[in-house]
Structures are given as C-alpha cells and as structure tokens.
Motif scaffolding. Structure first.
Motif, mmCIF file in Angstrom:
data_model
loop_
_atom_site.group_PDB
_atom_site.id
_atom_site.type_symbol
_atom_site.label_atom_id
_atom_site.label_comp_id
_atom_site.label_asym_id
_atom_site.label_seq_id
_atom_site.Cartn_x
_atom_site.Cartn_y
_atom_site.Cartn_z
ATOM 1 N N ASP A 145 14.402 4.389 78.544
ATOM 2 C CA ASP A 145 14.522 3.965 80.019
ATOM 3 C C ASP A 145 15.780 4.303 80.114
ATOM 4 O O ASP A 145 17.230 4.270 79.623
ATOM 5 N N ILE A 146 15.452 4.141 81.728
ATOM 6 C CA ILE A 146 17.243 4.862 82.944
ATOM 7 C C ILE A 146 16.756 3.914 83.574
ATOM 8 O O ILE A 146 15.912 4.398 84.262
ATOM 9 N N HIS A 147 17.223 3.007 83.760
ATOM 10 C CA HIS A 147 17.463 1.808 84.803
ATOM 11 C C HIS A 147 18.790 2.412 86.000
ATOM 12 O O HIS A 147 19.770 1.902 85.296
ATOM 13 N N VAL A 148 18.872 2.873 86.053
ATOM 14 C CA VAL A 148 19.923 4.057 86.974
ATOM 15 C C VAL A 148 19.653 3.671 88.340
ATOM 16 O O VAL A 148 18.928 4.652 88.877
ATOM 17 N N PRO A 149 20.346 2.952 89.471
ATOM 18 C CA PRO A 149 20.046 3.183 91.180
ATOM 19 C C PRO A 149 20.156 4.687 91.738
ATOM 20 O O PRO A 149 20.949 5.516 90.854
ATOM 21 N N ASP A 150 19.226 5.010 92.587
ATOM 22 C CA ASP A 150 19.436 6.361 93.059
ATOM 23 C C ASP A 150 20.677 6.210 93.797
ATOM 24 O O ASP A 150 20.927 4.586 94.710
ATOM 25 N N HIS A 151 21.671 7.375 94.545
ATOM 26 C CA HIS A 151 22.333 7.203 95.614
ATOM 27 C C HIS A 151 23.402 6.488 95.111
ATOM 28 O O HIS A 151 24.268 6.331 96.054
ATOM 29 N N VAL A 152 23.574 6.545 93.781
ATOM 30 C CA VAL A 152 25.047 5.746 93.312
ATOM 31 C C VAL A 152 25.676 7.221 93.267
ATOM 32 O O VAL A 152 25.559 7.465 92.586
ATOM 33 N N LEU A 153 27.614 7.443 93.286
ATOM 34 C CA LEU A 153 28.102 7.960 93.305
ATOM 35 C C LEU A 153 29.077 7.306 92.983
ATOM 36 O O LEU A 153 30.184 6.806 92.654
ATOM 37 N N LEU A 154 29.646 8.150 91.367
ATOM 38 C CA LEU A 154 31.149 7.986 90.858
ATOM 39 C C LEU A 154 32.111 8.608 91.705
ATOM 40 O O LEU A 154 31.554 10.238 91.383
ATOM 41 N N THR A 155 33.274 8.689 91.710
ATOM 42 C CA THR A 155 34.695 10.055 91.668
ATOM 43 C C THR A 155 35.221 10.343 90.571
ATOM 44 O O THR A 155 35.851 8.974 89.935
ATOM 45 N N THR A 156 35.161 10.988 90.170
ATOM 46 C CA THR A 156 35.818 11.389 88.737
ATOM 47 C C THR A 156 35.706 13.071 88.629
ATOM 48 O O THR A 156 35.001 13.559 89.402
ATOM 49 N N SER A 157 36.498 13.500 87.673
ATOM 50 C CA SER A 157 36.514 14.403 87.529
ATOM 51 C C SER A 157 34.963 15.050 86.650
ATOM 52 O O SER A 157 34.859 14.640 84.980
ATOM 53 N N ARG A 158 34.172 15.630 87.353
ATOM 54 C CA ARG A 158 32.941 15.875 86.857
ATOM 55 C C ARG A 158 32.361 16.034 85.056
ATOM 56 O O ARG A 158 31.595 15.610 84.439
ATOM 57 N N ASN A 159 33.526 17.906 84.955
ATOM 58 C CA ASN A 159 33.438 18.065 83.518
ATOM 59 C C ASN A 159 33.687 17.677 82.310
ATOM 60 O O ASN A 159 33.389 17.334 81.131
ATOM 61 N N LEU A 160 34.614 16.175 83.311
ATOM 62 C CA LEU A 160 35.089 15.565 81.599
ATOM 63 C C LEU A 160 34.057 14.861 81.687
ATOM 64 O O LEU A 160 33.893 14.590 80.453
ATOM 65 N N PHE A 161 34.163 14.290 82.280
ATOM 66 C CA PHE A 161 32.884 12.733 82.344
ATOM 67 C C PHE A 161 31.776 13.368 81.539
ATOM 68 O O PHE A 161 31.029 12.065 80.405
ATOM 69 N N ALA A 162 31.503 13.980 82.512
ATOM 70 C CA ALA A 162 30.319 14.905 81.284
ATOM 71 C C ALA A 162 30.133 15.038 80.152
ATOM 72 O O ALA A 162 29.263 15.107 79.627
ATOM 73 N N LYS A 163 31.231 15.243 79.542
ATOM 74 C CA LYS A 163 31.362 15.398 78.038
ATOM 75 C C LYS A 163 31.328 14.254 77.674
ATOM 76 O O LYS A 163 31.048 14.416 76.179
ATOM 77 N N ALA A 164 32.220 13.707 77.883
ATOM 78 C CA ALA A 164 32.463 12.187 77.657
ATOM 79 C C ALA A 164 31.117 11.212 77.601
ATOM 80 O O ALA A 164 30.336 10.513 76.378
ATOM 81 N N LEU A 165 30.128 11.457 78.072
ATOM 82 C CA LEU A 165 28.623 10.968 79.031
ATOM 83 C C LEU A 165 27.384 11.431 77.740
ATOM 84 O O LEU A 165 26.899 11.037 76.648
ATOM 85 N N SER A 166 28.004 12.977 77.658
ATOM 86 C CA SER A 166 27.218 14.014 76.973
ATOM 87 C C SER A 166 27.577 13.221 75.307
ATOM 88 O O SER A 166 26.589 13.239 74.306
ATOM 89 N N ASN A 167 28.531 13.409 74.743
ATOM 90 C CA ASN A 167 29.201 12.628 73.625
ATOM 91 C C ASN A 167 28.230 10.792 73.326
ATOM 92 O O ASN A 167 27.668 11.296 71.971
#
Length: 170
Positions: free
Chosen positions: A40-62
């Motif tokens: 299940d993915i319970h994440v609201p629409d339109h939530v913005l995170l200010t971050t370095s996208r690629n670095l955060f994506a790498k952490a999230l993916s792991n």
C-alpha cells in the motif's frame, strides 16, 4: 570510501514526493507480485519535498529495495506519509539494534537466504541522508512483526497550494 559528492552538488529542488515514490517503487513491484507480497502507498498528492532529487532518490530506492527483498512471501510493505514523516514498513523478523548498527557500515549485509547483497544499501542510505541533513530511524515495528524505516523531513516538506482553477476541478 564511497564518494557521493558529485551527486550532492546538485541544487536542491522541489520534488513531488508521491511521484518520486511511485517511480522509484515501480521496479520492486514485480518482485512483490512474484512473491505474493501486498503493498500500500498512503502518500497524499501535492506534497513537495525540497531536496537534492538524485541523492534522495538513491536513498529512497535502497530503502524500498530492502523492504521488497527482505519481506517474507505473503507479507506486506506499507509506505505511509504523515505530517513530516515518511515511513516504509515491511513484515519480517525484526532485527536487533546491534544488527541494525552493523548494517549501517559498508560491506555488511543482512542474512536473507538467497538474496544477493553487496552490503552497501543501508550504508549508502546513511551517507546520503547525512549529506541531505534528513534524520532517519530504522527500527522494529511496535507489534514486533517487522521493520520500519522513517525519514524525518522536519521543515523540508510543504503541501502545494491549489489554485482556484484546480480547486474547482477545471
């Protein structure tokens, strides 16, 4: 030592959290389906995170990879965003604190049967989130049925304000 600095030089930007989670989670959905793991993915629409996208994506993916690979067949993975927190939970045998600490070091991997691991996953997560100044916790769930990884976004998240046009469905 692992050098993440080229990735880190990326300018922080506003990232749609739900879109990023959905795109990073896509490759793991095949693994989950093949092993009859519910998600299940319970994440609201339109939530913005200010971050370095690629670095955060790498952490999230792991973190997503670990959740997919360490969940027992027939288990479940839940992705929940509430307030300033993003939690990724998966059913498994909970790890002891000493095991969690060991997994945060390079070249250490958990014992999960036939899964191949280079032992860098949580180390990369720890290094990446440290560079991004995003505190996190990786601990057993209260019910004792699995593990929970929590990203603490503190003041890095905002909800997008809908324009009058979007509010009226136009």
């Amino acid at each position: 030592s692992l050098n993440l600095s080229p990735v880190y030089r990326e300018e922080p930007q506003r990232v749609d959290l739900k879109q990023l989670i959905e795109s990073e989670f896509l490759p793991y959905q095949v693994i989950l389906k093949s092993r009859q793991i519910r998600y299940d993915i319970h994440v609201p629409d339109h939530v913005l995170l200010t971050t370095s996208r690629n670095l955060f994506a790498k952490a999230l993916s792991n973190v997503l990879s670990n959740a997919a690979n360490y969940t027992e067949p027939g288990g479940a993975v839940r992705i929940i965003c509430e307030k300033d927190y993003l939690c990724i939970e998966n059913t498994c045998s909970p790890l002891k604190e000493v095991e969690v600490q060991k997994l945060m070091q390079p070249m250490k991997s958990g014992n999960h049967g036939n899964q191949q691991s280079n032992g860098l996953g949580l180390y990369i997560v720890k290094q990446s989130l440290s560079l991004l100044k995003i505190p996190f916790a990786f601990e057993p769930m209260e019910d004792g049925n699995g593990m929970r990884f929590t990203f603490d976004f503190q003041k890095k998240m905002e909800r997008m304000k809908l324009t009058e046009n979007e509010k009226s469905g136009g």
